[in-house]
Design a protein around this motif. Sequence first.
Motif, mmCIF file in Angstrom:
data_model
loop_
_atom_site.group_PDB
_atom_site.id
_atom_site.type_symbol
_atom_site.label_atom_id
_atom_site.label_comp_id
_atom_site.label_asym_id
_atom_site.label_seq_id
_atom_site.Cartn_x
_atom_site.Cartn_y
_atom_site.Cartn_z
ATOM 1 N N LEU A 61 -20.055 29.703 -48.112
ATOM 2 C CA LEU A 61 -20.385 30.688 -49.315
ATOM 3 C C LEU A 61 -20.654 29.870 -50.456
ATOM 4 O O LEU A 61 -21.534 30.263 -51.288
ATOM 5 N N GLN A 62 -19.934 28.775 -50.776
ATOM 6 C CA GLN A 62 -20.324 28.028 -51.771
ATOM 7 C C GLN A 62 -21.479 27.412 -51.915
ATOM 8 O O GLN A 62 -22.108 26.933 -52.828
ATOM 9 N N PHE A 63 -21.930 27.007 -50.790
ATOM 10 C CA PHE A 63 -23.404 26.465 -50.774
ATOM 11 C C PHE A 63 -24.402 27.289 -50.602
ATOM 12 O O PHE A 63 -25.619 27.278 -51.315
ATOM 13 N N ALA A 64 -23.953 28.710 -50.020
ATOM 14 C CA ALA A 64 -25.221 29.610 -49.690
ATOM 15 C C ALA A 64 -25.666 30.293 -50.753
ATOM 16 O O ALA A 64 -26.965 30.810 -51.030
ATOM 17 N N LEU A 65 -24.754 30.843 -51.687
ATOM 18 C CA LEU A 65 -25.027 31.752 -52.676
ATOM 19 C C LEU A 65 -25.784 31.182 -53.727
ATOM 20 O O LEU A 65 -27.066 32.253 -53.922
ATOM 21 N N PRO A 66 -26.026 30.164 -54.033
ATOM 22 C CA PRO A 66 -27.032 29.625 -55.084
ATOM 23 C C PRO A 66 -28.744 29.866 -54.341
ATOM 24 O O PRO A 66 -29.430 30.233 -54.935
ATOM 25 N N GLY A 67 -28.671 29.512 -53.057
ATOM 26 C CA GLY A 67 -29.935 29.488 -52.220
ATOM 27 C C GLY A 67 -30.345 30.869 -52.114
ATOM 28 O O GLY A 67 -31.710 31.319 -52.230
ATOM 29 N N VAL A 68 -29.601 31.870 -51.687
ATOM 30 C CA VAL A 68 -29.775 33.319 -51.390
ATOM 31 C C VAL A 68 -30.164 34.004 -52.658
ATOM 32 O O VAL A 68 -31.015 34.719 -52.786
ATOM 33 N N MET B 136 -26.033 39.732 -57.238
ATOM 34 C CA MET B 136 -25.902 38.778 -56.450
ATOM 35 C C MET B 136 -24.706 38.014 -57.002
ATOM 36 O O MET B 136 -23.776 37.320 -56.056
ATOM 37 N N LEU B 137 -24.687 37.553 -58.121
ATOM 38 C CA LEU B 137 -23.595 36.840 -58.601
ATOM 39 C C LEU B 137 -22.380 37.806 -58.591
ATOM 40 O O LEU B 137 -21.114 37.195 -58.340
ATOM 41 N N VAL B 138 -22.292 39.190 -58.788
ATOM 42 C CA VAL B 138 -21.270 40.067 -58.848
ATOM 43 C C VAL B 138 -20.717 40.012 -57.314
ATOM 44 O O VAL B 138 -19.645 39.870 -57.198
ATOM 45 N N VAL B 139 -21.580 40.101 -56.428
ATOM 46 C CA VAL B 139 -21.132 40.125 -55.083
ATOM 47 C C VAL B 139 -20.692 39.003 -54.648
ATOM 48 O O VAL B 139 -19.610 39.189 -53.666
ATOM 49 N N GLY B 140 -21.101 37.660 -54.840
ATOM 50 C CA GLY B 140 -20.656 36.570 -54.520
ATOM 51 C C GLY B 140 -19.130 36.353 -55.085
ATOM 52 O O GLY B 140 -18.474 35.971 -54.460
ATOM 53 N N ALA B 141 -19.075 36.812 -56.434
ATOM 54 C CA ALA B 141 -17.682 36.586 -56.967
ATOM 55 C C ALA B 141 -16.778 37.504 -56.249
ATOM 56 O O ALA B 141 -15.524 37.016 -56.070
ATOM 57 N N ALA B 142 -17.124 38.580 -55.726
ATOM 58 C CA ALA B 142 -16.194 39.604 -55.082
ATOM 59 C C ALA B 142 -15.897 38.917 -53.646
ATOM 60 O O ALA B 142 -14.856 38.964 -52.944
ATOM 61 N N LEU B 143 -16.965 38.218 -53.125
ATOM 62 C CA LEU B 143 -16.772 37.667 -51.555
ATOM 63 C C LEU B 143 -15.767 36.265 -51.698
ATOM 64 O O LEU B 143 -15.344 35.816 -50.576
ATOM 65 N N GLY B 144 -15.717 35.950 -52.793
ATOM 66 C CA GLY B 144 -14.650 34.626 -53.055
ATOM 67 C C GLY B 144 -15.576 33.362 -53.752
ATOM 68 O O GLY B 144 -14.936 32.233 -53.685
ATOM 69 N N PHE B 145 -16.775 33.631 -54.026
ATOM 70 C CA PHE B 145 -17.375 32.476 -54.651
ATOM 71 C C PHE B 145 -16.910 32.114 -56.076
ATOM 72 O O PHE B 145 -16.679 32.840 -57.041
ATOM 73 N N ARG B 146 -16.598 30.777 -56.411
ATOM 74 C CA ARG B 146 -16.072 30.325 -57.483
ATOM 75 C C ARG B 146 -16.906 29.324 -58.109
ATOM 76 O O ARG B 146 -17.424 28.229 -57.755
ATOM 77 N N PHE B 147 -16.790 29.723 -59.728
ATOM 78 C CA PHE B 147 -17.998 29.073 -60.258
ATOM 79 C C PHE B 147 -17.212 27.644 -61.110
ATOM 80 O O PHE B 147 -16.042 27.968 -61.499
ATOM 81 N N ALA B 148 -17.697 26.582 -60.697
ATOM 82 C CA ALA B 148 -16.684 25.399 -61.262
ATOM 83 C C ALA B 148 -17.040 24.864 -62.637
ATOM 84 O O ALA B 148 -16.643 23.960 -63.164
ATOM 85 N N THR B 149 -18.186 25.624 -63.149
ATOM 86 C CA THR B 149 -18.542 25.336 -64.536
ATOM 87 C C THR B 149 -18.153 26.586 -65.646
ATOM 88 O O THR B 149 -17.755 27.698 -64.881
ATOM 89 N N GLY B 150 -18.658 26.835 -66.641
ATOM 90 C CA GLY B 150 -18.461 27.641 -67.648
ATOM 91 C C GLY B 150 -19.639 28.613 -67.713
ATOM 92 O O GLY B 150 -20.406 28.855 -66.916
ATOM 93 N N LEU C 12 -25.806 23.598 -61.533
ATOM 94 C CA LEU C 12 -25.170 24.566 -62.560
ATOM 95 C C LEU C 12 -23.792 25.231 -62.455
ATOM 96 O O LEU C 12 -23.160 25.251 -63.322
ATOM 97 N N TYR C 13 -23.675 25.874 -61.371
ATOM 98 C CA TYR C 13 -22.671 26.476 -60.772
ATOM 99 C C TYR C 13 -21.356 25.788 -60.288
ATOM 100 O O TYR C 13 -20.450 26.171 -60.312
#
Length: 276
Positions: free
Chosen positions: A80-87, A144-158, A240-241
């Motif tokens: 998920l950490q790899f795929a979300l930006p691409g999707v 996409m960002l909201v759904v990704g965060a709900a699935l467990g995607f974690r932003f390493a930046t601000g 960026l993410y």
Amino acid sequence: MTSTVMDTVAEPTPTQEPRRRSSVVPSALRHGGTLVWRGLVKTTRSPEALIDVTLQPVIFLLLFVYVFGGAIAGDPHTYLQFALPGVLVQSVLFASIGTGVSLCEDRQTGIFDRFRSLPVSRAAPLLGAIGADLIRYLTSGVIMLVVGAALGFRFATGPLPVVAGLAVVIAFAFALCWGFTVLGLLVRDPRSVQGISVMITLPLTFGSTVFVPAATMPWWLRSWAEINPVSQAADALRGLYLGGPVAAPVTSVLVWTALIMGVFAPIAVALYRKRA
């Protein structure tokens, strides 16, 4: 009595003052803004038109993460950490197809002829269609960002890099929509526009680093994936993410954005003037 009449004539009426102020804004922008609102109202009255920017990207993300994530990355969360930006890039790319399809439908229904009979700017219908689609791209990206965060995607930046990444993707989609606008003005059937657009976007998305790293590909496909603008956009979002290289991929995708707009925007405007 004469002076009273002259004073009355000299004073601007309440209806004249707004008209004078509105002349400061170019007519193309004013009329285009009105047609942007028309496009949004048209979309809200046909909610199924939002499937390609709401439900479809979420389905893509869920399928690729939970069907292929274990095989590609070992577990779905890591993938998920790899795929979300691409999707996310893929979702706005697919959403940009709607610009050409919508313009082709307007040509078929004769709405361009109706606009020509109205006292509106010639460029307003084109600006309205593209402006409404920009809001669709933004909607798709936020979902996409909201759904990704709900699935467990974690932003390493601000927050600022997150907003910057979304802006880069929308700018890239804005450039691509000019290419699909050209297609929508050349092809007569909306279904043909959609079919040709999908045929163009599939190699762009699957022949890129949207779903897998370029290092895992055969050399001939890796060579294409490394220069593919979709790969550059996906890598820019990952930087960026998630942290990592940012300057090179962001610069590359912005250069691609400028080149695509520089080629297709003048062609689209010329074709639109000829058709309208």
